[in-house]
Design an enzyme around this catalytic site. Structure first.
Site, PDB file in Angstrom:
ATOM      1  N   CYS A 109       0.867  -1.177   0.000  1.00  0.00           N
ATOM      2  CA  CYS A 109       0.000   0.000   0.000  1.00  0.00           C
ATOM      3  C   CYS A 109       0.909   1.234   0.000  1.00  0.00           C
ATOM      4  O   CYS A 109       1.647   1.452   0.957  1.00  0.00           O
ATOM      5  CB  CYS A 109      -0.874  -0.083   1.252  1.00  0.00           C
ATOM      6  SG  CYS A 109      -1.968   1.306   1.469  1.00  0.00           S
ATOM      7  N   CYS A 116      -2.662  14.871   2.976  1.00  0.00           N
ATOM      8  CA  CYS A 116      -3.783  14.822   2.030  1.00  0.00           C
ATOM      9  C   CYS A 116      -4.630  16.072   2.202  1.00  0.00           C
ATOM     10  O   CYS A 116      -4.896  16.481   3.328  1.00  0.00           O
ATOM     11  CB  CYS A 116      -4.629  13.573   2.296  1.00  0.00           C
ATOM     12  SG  CYS A 116      -5.947  13.347   1.063  1.00  0.00           S
ATOM     13  N   CYS A 123     -10.565   9.951   8.581  1.00  0.00           N
ATOM     14  CA  CYS A 123      -9.231   9.483   8.187  1.00  0.00           C
ATOM     15  C   CYS A 123      -8.141  10.269   8.914  1.00  0.00           C
ATOM     16  O   CYS A 123      -8.151  11.496   8.932  1.00  0.00           O
ATOM     17  CB  CYS A 123      -9.075   9.646   6.676  1.00  0.00           C
ATOM     18  SG  CYS A 123      -7.491   9.056   6.071  1.00  0.00           S
ATOM     19  N   GLY A 177      -2.722  10.258   0.987  1.00  0.00           N
ATOM     20  CA  GLY A 177      -2.927  11.124  -0.170  1.00  0.00           C
ATOM     21  C   GLY A 177      -4.045  10.694  -1.093  1.00  0.00           C
ATOM     22  O   GLY A 177      -4.585   9.588  -0.988  1.00  0.00           O
ATOM     23  N   GLU A 178      -4.382  11.593  -1.994  1.00  0.00           N
ATOM     24  CA  GLU A 178      -5.403  11.333  -3.010  1.00  0.00           C
ATOM     25  C   GLU A 178      -4.675  11.211  -4.361  1.00  0.00           C
ATOM     26  O   GLU A 178      -4.242  12.221  -4.926  1.00  0.00           O
ATOM     27  CB  GLU A 178      -6.426  12.480  -3.020  1.00  0.00           C
ATOM     28  CG  GLU A 178      -7.372  12.474  -4.208  1.00  0.00           C
ATOM     29  CD  GLU A 178      -8.040  11.134  -4.491  1.00  0.00           C
ATOM     30  OE1 GLU A 178      -8.615  10.536  -3.579  1.00  0.00           O
ATOM     31  OE2 GLU A 178      -7.958  10.674  -5.650  1.00  0.00           O
ATOM     32  N   SER A 209      -6.951   3.949  -5.687  1.00  0.00           N
ATOM     33  CA  SER A 209      -8.173   4.221  -4.929  1.00  0.00           C
ATOM     34  C   SER A 209      -8.384   5.719  -4.850  1.00  0.00           C
ATOM     35  O   SER A 209      -7.479   6.471  -4.539  1.00  0.00           O
ATOM     36  CB  SER A 209      -8.038   3.624  -3.522  1.00  0.00           C
ATOM     37  OG  SER A 209      -9.153   3.965  -2.735  1.00  0.00           O
ATOM     38  N   SER A 231     -13.791   5.212  -3.206  1.00  0.00           N
ATOM     39  CA  SER A 231     -14.215   5.310  -1.806  1.00  0.00           C
ATOM     40  C   SER A 231     -15.591   5.956  -1.762  1.00  0.00           C
ATOM     41  O   SER A 231     -15.707   7.172  -1.772  1.00  0.00           O
ATOM     42  CB  SER A 231     -13.207   6.163  -1.026  1.00  0.00           C
ATOM     43  OG  SER A 231     -11.970   5.502  -0.957  1.00  0.00           O
ATOM     44  N   LEU A 232     -16.623   5.138  -1.716  1.00  0.00           N
ATOM     45  CA  LEU A 232     -17.985   5.674  -1.800  1.00  0.00           C
ATOM     46  C   LEU A 232     -18.518   6.048  -0.415  1.00  0.00           C
ATOM     47  O   LEU A 232     -18.869   7.192  -0.170  1.00  0.00           O
ATOM     48  CB  LEU A 232     -18.895   4.652  -2.493  1.00  0.00           C
ATOM     49  CG  LEU A 232     -20.238   5.181  -2.950  1.00  0.00           C
ATOM     50  CD1 LEU A 232     -20.103   6.342  -3.906  1.00  0.00           C
ATOM     51  CD2 LEU A 232     -21.056   4.072  -3.615  1.00  0.00           C
ATOM     52  N   HIS A 233     -18.585   5.088   0.462  1.00  0.00           N
ATOM     53  CA  HIS A 233     -18.836   5.301   1.895  1.00  0.00           C
ATOM     54  C   HIS A 233     -20.235   5.772   2.295  1.00  0.00           C
ATOM     55  O   HIS A 233     -20.585   5.692   3.471  1.00  0.00           O
ATOM     56  CB  HIS A 233     -17.820   6.275   2.509  1.00  0.00           C
ATOM     57  CG  HIS A 233     -16.397   5.874   2.337  1.00  0.00           C
ATOM     58  ND1 HIS A 233     -15.977   4.567   2.367  1.00  0.00           N
ATOM     59  CD2 HIS A 233     -15.278   6.621   2.125  1.00  0.00           C
ATOM     60  CE1 HIS A 233     -14.670   4.526   2.189  1.00  0.00           C
ATOM     61  NE2 HIS A 233     -14.219   5.760   2.031  1.00  0.00           N
ATOM     62  N   ASN A 308     -11.581   1.743  11.201  1.00  0.00           N
ATOM     63  CA  ASN A 308     -10.452   1.605  12.116  1.00  0.00           C
ATOM     64  C   ASN A 308     -10.411   2.829  13.015  1.00  0.00           C
ATOM     65  O   ASN A 308     -10.157   3.928  12.550  1.00  0.00           O
ATOM     66  CB  ASN A 308      -9.137   1.510  11.337  1.00  0.00           C
ATOM     67  CG  ASN A 308      -9.041   0.189  10.606  1.00  0.00           C
ATOM     68  OD1 ASN A 308      -9.192  -0.872  11.204  1.00  0.00           O
ATOM     69  ND2 ASN A 308      -8.814   0.252   9.306  1.00  0.00           N
TER      70      ASN A 308
HETATM   71  N1  SAH Z   1      -7.540   9.067  -1.046  1.00  0.00           N
HETATM   72  C1  SAH Z   1      -7.778   7.752  -1.551  1.00  0.00           C
HETATM   73  C2  SAH Z   1      -6.821   6.674  -1.082  1.00  0.00           C
HETATM   74  C3  SAH Z   1      -6.446   6.605   0.384  1.00  0.00           C
HETATM   75  S1  SAH Z   1      -7.495   5.909   1.608  1.00  0.00           S
HETATM   76  C4  SAH Z   1      -9.206   7.354  -1.275  1.00  0.00           C
HETATM   77  O1  SAH Z   1      -9.909   8.095  -0.605  1.00  0.00           O
HETATM   78  O2  SAH Z   1      -9.648   6.335  -1.778  1.00  0.00           O
HETATM   79  C5  SAH Z   1      -7.682   4.195   1.386  1.00  0.00           C
HETATM   80  C6  SAH Z   1      -9.032   3.722   1.954  1.00  0.00           C
HETATM   81  O3  SAH Z   1      -9.071   3.716   3.402  1.00  0.00           O
HETATM   82  C7  SAH Z   1     -10.157   4.633   1.509  1.00  0.00           C
HETATM   83  O4  SAH Z   1     -11.255   3.886   1.102  1.00  0.00           O
HETATM   84  C8  SAH Z   1     -10.441   5.389   2.787  1.00  0.00           C
HETATM   85  O5  SAH Z   1     -11.683   5.970   2.760  1.00  0.00           O
HETATM   86  C9  SAH Z   1     -10.273   4.317   3.833  1.00  0.00           C
HETATM   87  N2  SAH Z   1     -10.155   4.837   5.196  1.00  0.00           N
HETATM   88  C10 SAH Z   1      -9.738   6.059   5.597  1.00  0.00           C
HETATM   89  N3  SAH Z   1      -9.793   6.170   6.936  1.00  0.00           N
HETATM   90  C11 SAH Z   1     -10.262   5.001   7.407  1.00  0.00           C
HETATM   91  C12 SAH Z   1     -10.514   4.496   8.729  1.00  0.00           C
HETATM   92  N4  SAH Z   1     -10.292   5.230   9.819  1.00  0.00           N
HETATM   93  N5  SAH Z   1     -10.968   3.232   8.830  1.00  0.00           N
HETATM   94  C13 SAH Z   1     -11.158   2.471   7.723  1.00  0.00           C
HETATM   95  N6  SAH Z   1     -10.925   2.885   6.478  1.00  0.00           N
HETATM   96  C14 SAH Z   1     -10.488   4.135   6.305  1.00  0.00           C
END
Ligand code: SAH
Length: 375
Positions: A109, A116, A123, A177-178, A209, A231-233, A308
């Site tokens: 990873c 970011c 995050c 980062g993004e 991602s 990352s939809l969420h 997490n």
């Molecule tokens: N910026 C990019 C890549 C980095 S994050 C993105 O947003 O996709 C990688 C993944 O971890 C993303 O899906 C992010 O939303 C998730 N993530 C971030 N913080 C988290 C946390 N505290 N617990 C679980 N997943 C998390």
């Protein structure tokens, strides 16, 4: 030294630029291939050891180029075998890189930025603020160094090759980062990851991602066909804008349209949708049903990510039973769904726990509004 006084970093140059460099020196293009093999197939970073180059060329390379890799400021191994490095960059910033072994698979990873700017609510990386984009060389160096370190700990202590002996089988841009805010350097780095003269990974094993930077997603589609995770969420713009503020600029509908365009070229492919499970916020059965409706017509798989936690986090992880039930709803709706196993939590190496050491130039919430970001 070259006239400019700046040495060319051979690490991170893709095949084309490497060939151009040697052609400019009056050398045949295959010299580039020889050097790439030393670098990526054999892990040799001292040009004096590249014995199929003439002594004169080796001296010239030693005088005018460098192979710059960061130092590992820390190296931690989790109880579950996950390993996390903090790599110190030349300017004093540090980024984190995580290796996740899982049977035959070894996923690295990598980070794409120092910090970011996106400020996602859940995050840890967001809390570090943002400093700068990583160069292609700094991205490739994470893979190079991780490979070297992993090899050093094997029985023979050798550089793991790019064939059957490889330890890094997959690379995911899910670190700090993004990546779509640094799309040129990320794509340049992925070319080296996928080049036979580089790390030789297939496009299915390199995944970017994104939180959904729509114009950059279209650009990505025109440049490369690596695998995509989104990352939809959340299934409503109201909630998603709170969790992932870039949604205010590129709402769910626009993001999913961009996903449809991305996949249109190759119907055999699928997009992974990441969905973080936050207790009582986005984890109800109705959310799952709405998610299935939203993704209708997109070849998709869903990755449910247990949240997490970190100190002071304003959210709670959904109970594992709730995650199972949510998954069942999606599976019943015909969606391939898996739950991501949290890995390396004891060393803060799990998703969203990567903090690095960021000399924040743009601290959190003091930054320009997300709508000002340039893709
Ligand atoms: N910026 C990019 C890549 C980095 S994050 C993105 O947003 O996709 C990688 C993944 O971890 C993303 O899906 C992010 O939303 C998730 N993530 C971030 N913080 C988290 C946390 N505290 N617990 C679980 N997943 C998390």
């Amino acid at each position: 030294m070259p006239v400019s006084g700046v040495r060319l970093n051979l690490l991170g140059q893709d095949r084309e630029s490497m060939e151009a460099f040697f052609t400019d020196l009056g050398e045949p293009a295959y010299r580039a291939h020889q050097v790439m093999k030393w670098l990526y197939h054999l892990g040799v970073r001292d040009v004096h050891c590249m014995t199929n180059l003439s002594k004169a060329l080796r001296t010239r390379l030693a005088d005018t180029t460098e192979i710059a890799v960061p130092e590992a400021a820390s190296d931690q191994v989790s109880a579950d075998g996950t390993r996390k490095w903090l790599f110190a960059l030349e300017d004093g910033n540090c980024v984190e890189t995580v290796f996740i072994p899982d049977g035959d698979r070894g996923t690295l990873c990598v980070s794409s930025q120092v910090g970011c700017p996106l400020d996602c609510a859940f995050c840890v990386t967001a809390q570090q603020g943002f400093n700068r984009n990583l160069s292609a060389a700094e991205i490739v160096a994470q893979v190079w160094l991780a490979n070297e370190r992993l090899g050093a700990d094997t029985a023979d202590g050798l550089w793991p090759g790019v064939n059957d002996s490889r330890l890094i089988t997959n690379v995911v841009f899910m670190g700090m980062g993004e990546p779509l805010l640094n799309v040129d350097n990320v794509v340049r780095a992925t070319r080296l990851l996928m080049d036979d003269l580089g790390f030789g990974l297939s496009k299915r094993r390199v995944t970017l991602s994104t939180a959904g930077v729509v114009p950059a997603l279209d650009r990505l589609a025109s440049l490369t066909d690596i695998s995509l995770a989104v990352s939809l969420h959340a299934v409503s713009d109201e909630l998603r804008s709170r969790l992932v503020p870039i949604n205010r600029k590129y709402p769910i509908r626009e993001l999913l349209e961009a996903c449809r365009r991305f996949i249109a070229k190759d119907r055999r492919r699928r997009i992974t949708f990441e969905y973080i499970m936050l207790a009582g916020l986005n984890d109800g059965d109705e959310d799952a049903r709405r998610l299935a409706r939203l993704l209708r017509g997109i070849p998709a798989k869903i990755n449910l990510i247990p949240f997490n936690p970190y100190p002071g986090a304003p959210y709670h992880a959904s109970p594992s039973r709730r995650i199972d039930e949510f998954r069942e709803v999606l599976i019943a709706a015909g969606l391939m769904t898996i739950t991501r196993k949290p890995r390396g939590q004891d060393i803060d190496a799990a998703c969203g726990q990567l903090a690095g050491r960021v000399r924040a130039r743009v601290p959190r919430r003091a930054q320009a509004p997300v709508v000002e970001l340039h893709a």
